[in-house]
Design a protein around this motif. Structure first.
Motif, PDB file in Angstrom:
ATOM      1  N   VAL A 129       0.859  -1.188   0.000  1.00 44.05           N
ATOM      2  CA  VAL A 129       0.000   0.000   0.000  1.00 44.05           C
ATOM      3  C   VAL A 129       0.893   1.235   0.000  1.00 44.05           C
ATOM      4  O   VAL A 129       1.812   1.340   0.814  1.00 44.05           O
ATOM      5  CB  VAL A 129      -0.925   0.007   1.237  1.00 44.05           C
ATOM      6  CG1 VAL A 129      -1.871   1.203   1.190  1.00 44.05           C
ATOM      7  CG2 VAL A 129      -1.701  -1.294   1.343  1.00 44.05           C
ATOM      8  N   PRO A 130       0.670   2.200  -0.883  1.00 44.86           N
ATOM      9  CA  PRO A 130       1.525   3.392  -0.909  1.00 44.86           C
ATOM     10  C   PRO A 130       1.323   4.262   0.316  1.00 44.86           C
ATOM     11  O   PRO A 130       0.222   4.326   0.875  1.00 44.86           O
ATOM     12  CB  PRO A 130       1.090   4.120  -2.185  1.00 44.86           C
ATOM     13  CG  PRO A 130      -0.307   3.650  -2.430  1.00 44.86           C
ATOM     14  CD  PRO A 130      -0.355   2.230  -1.944  1.00 44.86           C
ATOM     15  N   ARG A 131       2.384   4.918   0.719  1.00 43.07           N
ATOM     16  CA  ARG A 131       2.305   5.845   1.844  1.00 43.07           C
ATOM     17  C   ARG A 131       1.558   7.110   1.430  1.00 43.07           C
ATOM     18  O   ARG A 131       1.721   7.603   0.308  1.00 43.07           O
ATOM     19  CB  ARG A 131       3.702   6.203   2.346  1.00 43.07           C
ATOM     20  CG  ARG A 131       3.683   7.123   3.560  1.00 43.07           C
ATOM     21  CD  ARG A 131       5.068   7.523   4.002  1.00 43.07           C
ATOM     22  NE  ARG A 131       4.984   8.490   5.087  1.00 43.07           N
ATOM     23  CZ  ARG A 131       6.027   9.130   5.612  1.00 43.07           C
ATOM     24  NH1 ARG A 131       7.242   8.909   5.130  1.00 43.07           N
ATOM     25  NH2 ARG A 131       5.853  10.001   6.592  1.00 43.07           N
ATOM     26  N   MET A 132       0.730   7.627   2.328  1.00 44.65           N
ATOM     27  CA  MET A 132       0.011   8.868   2.057  1.00 44.65           C
ATOM     28  C   MET A 132       0.999  10.012   1.883  1.00 44.65           C
ATOM     29  O   MET A 132       1.875  10.215   2.719  1.00 44.65           O
ATOM     30  CB  MET A 132      -0.932   9.196   3.219  1.00 44.65           C
ATOM     31  CG  MET A 132      -1.760  10.457   3.013  1.00 44.65           C
ATOM     32  SD  MET A 132      -2.673  10.973   4.499  1.00 44.65           S
ATOM     33  CE  MET A 132      -1.327  11.691   5.465  1.00 44.65           C
ATOM     34  N   PRO A 133       0.877  10.814   0.832  1.00 45.33           N
ATOM     35  CA  PRO A 133       1.737  11.988   0.694  1.00 45.33           C
ATOM     36  C   PRO A 133       1.451  12.984   1.812  1.00 45.33           C
ATOM     37  O   PRO A 133       0.298  13.215   2.169  1.00 45.33           O
ATOM     38  CB  PRO A 133       1.337  12.568  -0.671  1.00 45.33           C
ATOM     39  CG  PRO A 133       0.631  11.457  -1.378  1.00 45.33           C
ATOM     40  CD  PRO A 133      -0.023  10.639  -0.316  1.00 45.33           C
ATOM     41  N   VAL A 134       2.499  13.570   2.356  1.00 45.44           N
ATOM     42  CA  VAL A 134       2.323  14.505   3.473  1.00 45.44           C
ATOM     43  C   VAL A 134       2.860  15.897   3.152  1.00 45.44           C
ATOM     44  O   VAL A 134       2.815  16.788   4.001  1.00 45.44           O
ATOM     45  CB  VAL A 134       3.003  13.968   4.753  1.00 45.44           C
ATOM     46  CG1 VAL A 134       2.292  12.730   5.257  1.00 45.44           C
ATOM     47  CG2 VAL A 134       4.479  13.676   4.507  1.00 45.44           C
ATOM     48  N   ALA A 152      -9.103   7.360   2.687  1.00 43.83           N
ATOM     49  CA  ALA A 152      -7.935   8.228   2.828  1.00 43.83           C
ATOM     50  C   ALA A 152      -8.350   9.678   3.024  1.00 43.83           C
ATOM     51  O   ALA A 152      -9.477  10.081   2.698  1.00 43.83           O
ATOM     52  CB  ALA A 152      -7.047   8.109   1.586  1.00 43.83           C
ATOM     53  N   PHE A 153      -7.439  10.455   3.554  1.00 42.00           N
ATOM     54  CA  PHE A 153      -7.658  11.889   3.670  1.00 42.00           C
ATOM     55  C   PHE A 153      -7.847  12.453   2.265  1.00 42.00           C
ATOM     56  O   PHE A 153      -7.096  12.112   1.345  1.00 42.00           O
ATOM     57  CB  PHE A 153      -6.450  12.546   4.343  1.00 42.00           C
ATOM     58  CG  PHE A 153      -6.639  14.001   4.661  1.00 42.00           C
ATOM     59  CD1 PHE A 153      -7.348  14.386   5.793  1.00 42.00           C
ATOM     60  CD2 PHE A 153      -6.104  14.982   3.834  1.00 42.00           C
ATOM     61  CE1 PHE A 153      -7.519  15.726   6.098  1.00 42.00           C
ATOM     62  CE2 PHE A 153      -6.281  16.323   4.127  1.00 42.00           C
ATOM     63  CZ  PHE A 153      -6.987  16.707   5.259  1.00 42.00           C
ATOM     64  N   PRO A 154      -8.867  13.301   2.052  1.00 39.55           N
ATOM     65  CA  PRO A 154      -9.155  13.764   0.683  1.00 39.55           C
ATOM     66  C   PRO A 154      -7.963  14.463   0.040  1.00 39.55           C
ATOM     67  O   PRO A 154      -7.339  15.342   0.650  1.00 39.55           O
ATOM     68  CB  PRO A 154     -10.314  14.739   0.887  1.00 39.55           C
ATOM     69  CG  PRO A 154     -10.941  14.345   2.180  1.00 39.55           C
ATOM     70  CD  PRO A 154      -9.814  13.838   3.033  1.00 39.55           C
ATOM     71  N   ALA A 155      -7.667  14.079  -1.179  1.00 36.96           N
ATOM     72  CA  ALA A 155      -6.628  14.788  -1.931  1.00 36.96           C
ATOM     73  C   ALA A 155      -7.100  16.185  -2.289  1.00 36.96           C
ATOM     74  O   ALA A 155      -6.299  17.105  -2.477  1.00 36.96           O
ATOM     75  CB  ALA A 155      -6.271  14.012  -3.194  1.00 36.96           C
ATOM     76  N   ARG A 201     -15.149  18.320   2.769  1.00 36.28           N
ATOM     77  CA  ARG A 201     -15.130  19.774   2.783  1.00 36.28           C
ATOM     78  C   ARG A 201     -14.481  20.238   4.078  1.00 36.28           C
ATOM     79  O   ARG A 201     -14.492  19.527   5.075  1.00 36.28           O
ATOM     80  CB  ARG A 201     -16.545  20.356   2.658  1.00 36.28           C
ATOM     81  CG  ARG A 201     -17.464  20.009   3.803  1.00 36.28           C
ATOM     82  CD  ARG A 201     -18.875  20.541   3.588  1.00 36.28           C
ATOM     83  NE  ARG A 201     -18.895  22.009   3.589  1.00 36.28           N
ATOM     84  CZ  ARG A 201     -19.999  22.720   3.468  1.00 36.28           C
ATOM     85  NH1 ARG A 201     -21.173  22.107   3.287  1.00 36.28           N
ATOM     86  NH2 ARG A 201     -19.954  24.040   3.494  1.00 36.28           N
ATOM     87  N   ARG A 202     -13.895  21.404   4.043  1.00 38.76           N
ATOM     88  CA  ARG A 202     -13.221  21.937   5.207  1.00 38.76           C
ATOM     89  C   ARG A 202     -14.254  22.370   6.260  1.00 38.76           C
ATOM     90  O   ARG A 202     -15.329  22.857   5.925  1.00 38.76           O
ATOM     91  CB  ARG A 202     -12.326  23.119   4.836  1.00 38.76           C
ATOM     92  CG  ARG A 202     -11.206  22.739   3.876  1.00 38.76           C
ATOM     93  CD  ARG A 202     -10.236  23.889   3.672  1.00 38.76           C
ATOM     94  NE  ARG A 202      -9.237  23.552   2.663  1.00 38.76           N
ATOM     95  CZ  ARG A 202      -8.140  22.840   2.894  1.00 38.76           C
ATOM     96  NH1 ARG A 202      -7.909  22.395   4.123  1.00 38.76           N
ATOM     97  NH2 ARG A 202      -7.282  22.572   1.924  1.00 38.76           N
ATOM     98  N   ALA A 203     -13.882  22.182   7.525  1.00 39.04           N
ATOM     99  CA  ALA A 203     -14.731  22.613   8.623  1.00 39.04           C
ATOM    100  C   ALA A 203     -13.839  22.914   9.823  1.00 39.04           C
ATOM    101  O   ALA A 203     -12.807  22.261  10.024  1.00 39.04           O
ATOM    102  CB  ALA A 203     -15.747  21.531   8.982  1.00 39.04           C
ATOM    103  N   LEU A 204     -14.226  23.883  10.596  1.00 35.25           N
ATOM    104  CA  LEU A 204     -13.533  24.170  11.842  1.00 35.25           C
ATOM    105  C   LEU A 204     -13.915  23.103  12.850  1.00 35.25           C
ATOM    106  O   LEU A 204     -15.104  22.909  13.145  1.00 35.25           O
ATOM    107  CB  LEU A 204     -13.921  25.555  12.352  1.00 35.25           C
ATOM    108  CG  LEU A 204     -13.285  25.994  13.678  1.00 35.25           C
ATOM    109  CD1 LEU A 204     -11.780  26.127  13.523  1.00 35.25           C
ATOM    110  CD2 LEU A 204     -13.896  27.320  14.144  1.00 35.25           C
TER     111      LEU A 204
END
Length: 268
Positions: A129-134, A152-155, A201-204
Motif C-alpha cells: 500500500v503506498p504511503r500517504m503523501p504529506v 484516505a484523507f481527501p486529496a 469539505r473543510r470545517a472548523l
C-alpha cells in the motif's frame, strides 16, 4: 532521540508536578497535535514514583486551546487499591488549565480472554500500500507513515459527500519507533476527523473529549516493535455541532491493542 521521546521528556518540578512543552514536530494547524498532549498527560503518570501497574484507560478533556510553549502537568493518585489505581491529571499553562485527564492503571493478571471485535480481513500488507503523501500538511502527519486501504484523507476538498466515513490504514511512527503506551495513545488520535472523510469539505473542528482503552500490556506492545499497526475508524453520529468517532488499533497478528472514542466539535 525520536521526536516523540523529545515531546514526552518531562522533568520533575515538585511533588506531583512535571514540566514539559509542546514540540514543533507535532504542530497542528493551530496548537499541538492532541495525541501528543495525551501522551504527555499519560507520561506524567508513567514517570510518577507512586505509579502502580500499567495503563488500562485514559480520558482527556480539552478545556481550552493548548498554546505553543511550556506546559505544567499535575498528576495525583485519587485512590490506590490492591491492583488498580485512579489518577487525576491537569495540563496547565499561563492562562490556567488547558486539559484535564483521568487515568486508570492496573496490575494485570492472567485470566480467560477472548475478543468479539473482528479485524478486517484480506487487508494487503503495508508494503503493498503506498504511503500517504504529506507534503504541505501540518507537521504532525509527517510524523506518521500512513498507508490507507480505504477512506484516505481527501486529496481535494471537492464537497462530494460520501456514504460513510470509514477508514482502514496501516500506520506507524515516522521515523520508526518501538511501540509503547505513549506512542499507542498518540496513534489513537491520528485518525483524521471523520467529517473530513464523509463530507470532503473543510470545517472548523476541535476534539472535546478523547478516551483510549489499552487492551495490550507492555509485553504485547514489545512484540509489535517498530512494525505498522492496522487502524480502523468510523463515526456514528453527526448532530448539533458535534460528532463522535471510534477507532481500533490491531497488531499485524490480529491482537486488538487499543480502542478509542472521541467527541469532536464542528462549526458548519
Amino acid at each position: 532521540m525520536h521526536p516523540l521521546d523529545e515531546a514526552i521528556d518531562l522533568q520533575a518540578a515538585a511533588p506531583n508536578e512535571f514540566k514539559g512543552a509542546t514540540h514543533p514536530a507535532y504542530a497542528n494547524m493551530v496548537g499541538p497535535f492532541g495525541g501528543t498532549t495525551s501522551a504527555q498527560l499519560l507520561q506524567s503518570v508513567m514517570l510518577h514514583p507512586d505509579r502502580l501497574g500499567e495503563p488500562v484507560a485514559l480520558t482527556v478533556n480539552f478545556a481550552a486551546p493548548v498554546a505553543d510553549g511550556a506546559i505544567r502537568f499535575v498528576a495525583r493518585a485519587a485512590r490506590t487499591n490492591r491492583s488498580t489505581q485512579h489518577w487525576i491529571i491537569e495540563a496547565q499553562q499561563s492562562d490556567g488549565v488547558v486539559a484535564t485527564a483521568t487515568a486508570v492503571f492496573a496490575v494485570r493478571r492472567e485470566t480467560w480472554s477472548d475478543v468479539e471485535a473482528v479485524m478486517p480481513a484480506n487487508v494487503p500488507v503495508p508494503d503493498a500500500v503506498p504511503r500517504m503523501p504529506v507534503k504541505g500538511m501540518p507537521a504532525w502527519p509527517q510524523r506518521y507513515d500512513m498507508r490507507f486501504v480505504e477512506g484516505a484523507f481527501p486529496a481535494a476538498f471537492d464537497e462530494q459527500e460520501q456514504a460513510h466515513s470509514r477508514s482502514t490504514l496501516w500506520v506507524r511512527d515516522e521515523p520508526e519507533r518501538a511501540l509503547d503506551f505513549a506512542s499507542l495513545v498518540a496513534i489513537s488520535d491520528s485518525f483524521f476527523p471523520r467529517i473530513y472523510i464523509r463530507r470532503r469539505r473543510r470545517a472548523l473542528i476541535g476534539t472535546v473529549s478523547l478516551t483510549t482503552y489499552f487492551h495490550a500490556d507492555s509485553a504485547l506492545l514489545a512484540q509489535v516493535g517498530t512494525r505498522h499497526v492496522l487502524g480502523v475508524a468510523k463515526a456514528l453520529n453527526y448532530r448539533h455541532g458535534y460528532f463522535d468517532q471510534t477507532g481500533e488499533l490491531w497488531s499485524p497478528e490480529g491482537q486488538l491493542l487499543a480502542s478509542t472514542h472521541q467527541l469532536v466539535y464542528f462549526k458548519d
